[in-house]
Motif scaffolding. Structure first.
Motif, PDB file in Angstrom:
ATOM      1  N   ALA A  79       4.507   1.785  -8.424  1.00 34.93           N
ATOM      2  CA  ALA A  79       3.266   1.363  -7.779  1.00 34.93           C
ATOM      3  C   ALA A  79       2.661   0.210  -8.572  1.00 34.93           C
ATOM      4  O   ALA A  79       2.667   0.228  -9.810  1.00 34.93           O
TER       5      ALA A  79
ATOM      6  N   GLN B  93       0.833  -1.207   0.000  1.00 41.19           N
ATOM      7  CA  GLN B  93       0.000   0.000   0.000  1.00 41.19           C
ATOM      8  C   GLN B  93       0.867   1.255   0.000  1.00 41.19           C
ATOM      9  O   GLN B  93       0.545   2.243   0.654  1.00 41.19           O
TER      10      GLN B  93
ATOM     11  N   ASP C 272       5.682   0.482  -3.707  1.00 42.26           N
ATOM     12  CA  ASP C 272       5.134  -0.866  -3.532  1.00 42.26           C
ATOM     13  C   ASP C 272       6.188  -1.963  -3.603  1.00 42.26           C
ATOM     14  O   ASP C 272       6.003  -3.028  -3.009  1.00 42.26           O
TER      15      ASP C 272
ATOM     16  N   LYS D   6      -3.875   4.928  -2.247  1.00 35.59           N
ATOM     17  CA  LYS D   6      -2.453   5.259  -2.420  1.00 35.59           C
ATOM     18  C   LYS D   6      -2.238   6.700  -2.872  1.00 35.59           C
ATOM     19  O   LYS D   6      -1.116   7.199  -2.822  1.00 35.59           O
TER      20      LYS D   6
END
Length: 600
Positions: free
Chosen positions: A222, A163, A215, A242
């Motif tokens: 991400a 996350q 991440d 996020k």
């Protein structure tokens, strides 16, 4: 500390997990199950929840896969990991397999002579991979069956998905806004008669939208998927939590945020044709489109080449990052040279180097776990020190120190080989040959249109003259505050992508003597267009600009093996180190730099 020294997986954990997998296989009517290293984004580095290969087998290398059958489980690894895998897996239950010497198709046919069903997760394999394997299995009676992931079903404490926050990356560093990038991408889709493109590579999405994430360890990306339409509108499928207000403002109204579980439904209502990259899109995406009768066309991920061809702004930024990192390296090396043999461990080295980078005040992360391999550990190209493997550096050792950093303005990757006390004659001769190969690439002029496979042998030639070689590519692509391993550009026998100005690569020949020592020297370089030489042909010539400035240890050089042009290159390089890095150093480190770069 970003780097830890604990082992997340142990060899003794593998056998009961393999037994559980085989029970799940039996319940699904399977003769085998395939476990790749990659995640749904085909990343080399994966989140903890996607590290299925390590969880099952104990092998933690960045490349490999397992084929688990009812009576044998092969762990396929390339030349970088053939020693490491034997130390990390229980070889009574897992069989290391040298890949690509042995391919999966023939191996499956050998071990399943009566045929059978072999399952795989279609989110983790690409159409190209499955088509290649299907062709190799033709006539064998072996069927490939896409199913929900069996590993996930037997992994009781599987970590939750990451996350990490998504943040904007400045347009001033990127050299183009995400609007400009999306407009250009949309124009390429319209020119090809395509309505949209599905983007599944996390670094492609980060590049396209000028965003960065947290991440994946060491990689500022991400997890997510994106659909880019021919008018430029983009939907980003990632956890909306996020993105804070600043990230949403950066993306604007032309980028819609949707949760990951909406991705399949969005695919099913697309209007074709949809561009897919068969080399990296999950097979599951193709299945969803075909089930909804949405036409698709194969084509390269439209972000890959623009991302690889760095803008002038990106190159200017990464030059600054490399000077900062070079200063941190020199501070470390000055400290290292003052430590007597027998007083440091590999972990001490890693900690001190990270401290030197952190002292810049601009370190966001390391770009990969530092490789600090001394003596026989240095012969493992991707060695990662742990509390169990930690070794004291003793006189006569060589230390292979491969490390890098993530700064907002660039990603670095540098390797230096350091002597602990006086080096031996064999070590000096091998080091000099490796240096000759690195210098040859650095000095190279080559015609436009050549690919990495055309240049790789030049770095190996000095080693080949001594019947020596290394079992990895000479170089990989590198991003700008993105992944330290970036495609498609490489200096490798396998790379057919023509090199173009703006592409950043590593230049890292090496030599490894199992059980004794390792050697690697690495600088980052960027492809540049060169002015024609007087009397030469009019063809466009490319060359390389060096980005990395840290001295090369001359105590390891056998000077009689170097030619005058090689000695001249080294002297010029060390002069540039003094000029560029010297003003950034503390007084003690500046004295050290002046001393070690003196012309002999």
């Amino acid at each position: 500390m970003f780097q830890s020294f604990t082992e997340a997986a142990r060899p003794d954990q593998g056998p009961p997990r393999l037994a559980a997998l085989r029970r799940a296989m039996a319940g699904a009517g399977l003769a085998g199950w395939l476990v790749p290293r990659a995640d749904a984004h085909q990343g080399e580095y994966v989140a903890a929840c996607d590290d299925r290969l390590a969880w099952l087998t104990g092998f933690t290398g960045s490349a490999g896969f397992c084929a688990a059958l009812t009576d044998v489980a092969g762990v396929f690894v390339d030349g970088r990991y053939r020693v490491q895998v034997r130390a990390q897996v229980d070889t009574g239950h897992f069989t290391p397999v040298n890949w690509p010497d042995t391919r999966l198709g023939p191996w499956l046919k050998e071990h399943l002579p009566e045929g059978g069903a072999v399952g795989f997760d279609p989110w983790l394999y690409t159409p190209e991979q499955i088509d290649t394997l299907t062709e190799a299995l033709s006539g064998s009676g072996i069927r490939l069956v896409p199913l929900d992931n069996l590993i996930d079903a037997i992994w009781p404490d599987r970590p939750a998905p990451p996350q990490g926050a998504i943040t904007p990356w400045p347009d001033t560093l990127a050299g183009a806004s995400h609007m400009d990038k999306r407009v250009n991408l949309a124009a390429s889709l319209r020119a090809a008669g395509q309505k949209s493109a599905v983007i599944t590579l996390t670094d492609s999405i980060a590049w396209l939208l000028n965003i960065r994430g947290r991440d994946i360890p060491r990689n500022p990306v991400a997890q997510g998927f994106a659909i880019v339409h021919d008018a430029g509108h983009t939907t980003l499928f990632t956890d909306p939590a996020k993105l804070d207000a600043a990230a949403r403002s950066h993306l604007g109204e032309a980028v819609t945020i949707a949760p990951p579980d909406a991705f399949e439904a969005a695919l099913a209502v697309l209007i074709g044709p949809v561009r897919l990259d068969r080399a990296n899109v999950p097979l599951r995406v193709v299945q969803v489109l075909e089930a909804a009768n949405v036409a698709h066309q194969w084509g390269t991920d439209p972000c890959i080449l623009p991302k690889a061809r760095k803008t002038p702004a990106e190159i200017a930024a990464t030059r600054k990052a490399h000077l900062r990192d070079g200063a941190a390296m020199c501070e470390f090396l000055a400290w290292f040279d003052n430590q007597p043999p027998g007083t440091l461990t590999e972990i001490d080295v890693v900690r001190q180097l990270e401290n030197c980078r952190a002292a810049t005040g601009q370190l966001i992360d390391i770009s990969f776990d530092t490789i600090a391999g001394s003596g026989p550990n240095g012969a493992l190209p991707h060695y990662r020190v742990s509390e169990a493997s930690n070794r004291t550096l003793i006189e006569g050792d060589l230390l292979v120190l491969d490390s890098g950093a993530q700064y907002l303005d660039g990603t670095t990757d540098i390797t230096r080989t350091l002597p602990v006390g006086p080096p031996g004659a064999d070590e000096r001769a091998a080091f000099t040959r490796v240096l000759q190969g690195m210098i040859a690439i650095s000095r190279l002029r080559f015609p436009r249109g050549l690919a990495g496979r055309d240049l790789d042998a030049i770095a190996r030639y000095p080693l080949w003259l001594a019947d020596q070689d290394y079992a990895h590519g000479t170089g990989h692509g590198v991003g700008v505050h993105l992944c330290v391993h970036e495609g498609p550009q490489r200096l490798s026998r396998l790379s057919d992508v023509p090199l173009e100005p703006g592409m950043i690569l590593s230049n890292e020949p090496g030599y490894y003597r199992e059980g004794a020592f390792g050697i690697r020297i690495e600088n980052l370089i960027v492809v540049t267009a060169l002015d024609p030489l007087p009397g030469g042909d009019a063809a466009t010539q490319f060359g390389f600009e060096t980005l990395t400035y840290t001295p090369i240890d001359t105590r390891l050089i056998a000077p009689e093996l170097l030619t005058k042009p090689e000695r001249d290159w080294l002297e010029t390089y060390h002069t540039a180190c003094r000029d560029k890095i010297g003003p950034l150093l503390s007084a003690p480190a500046r004295l050290w730099l002046d001393k070690v770069t003196q012309t002999s």
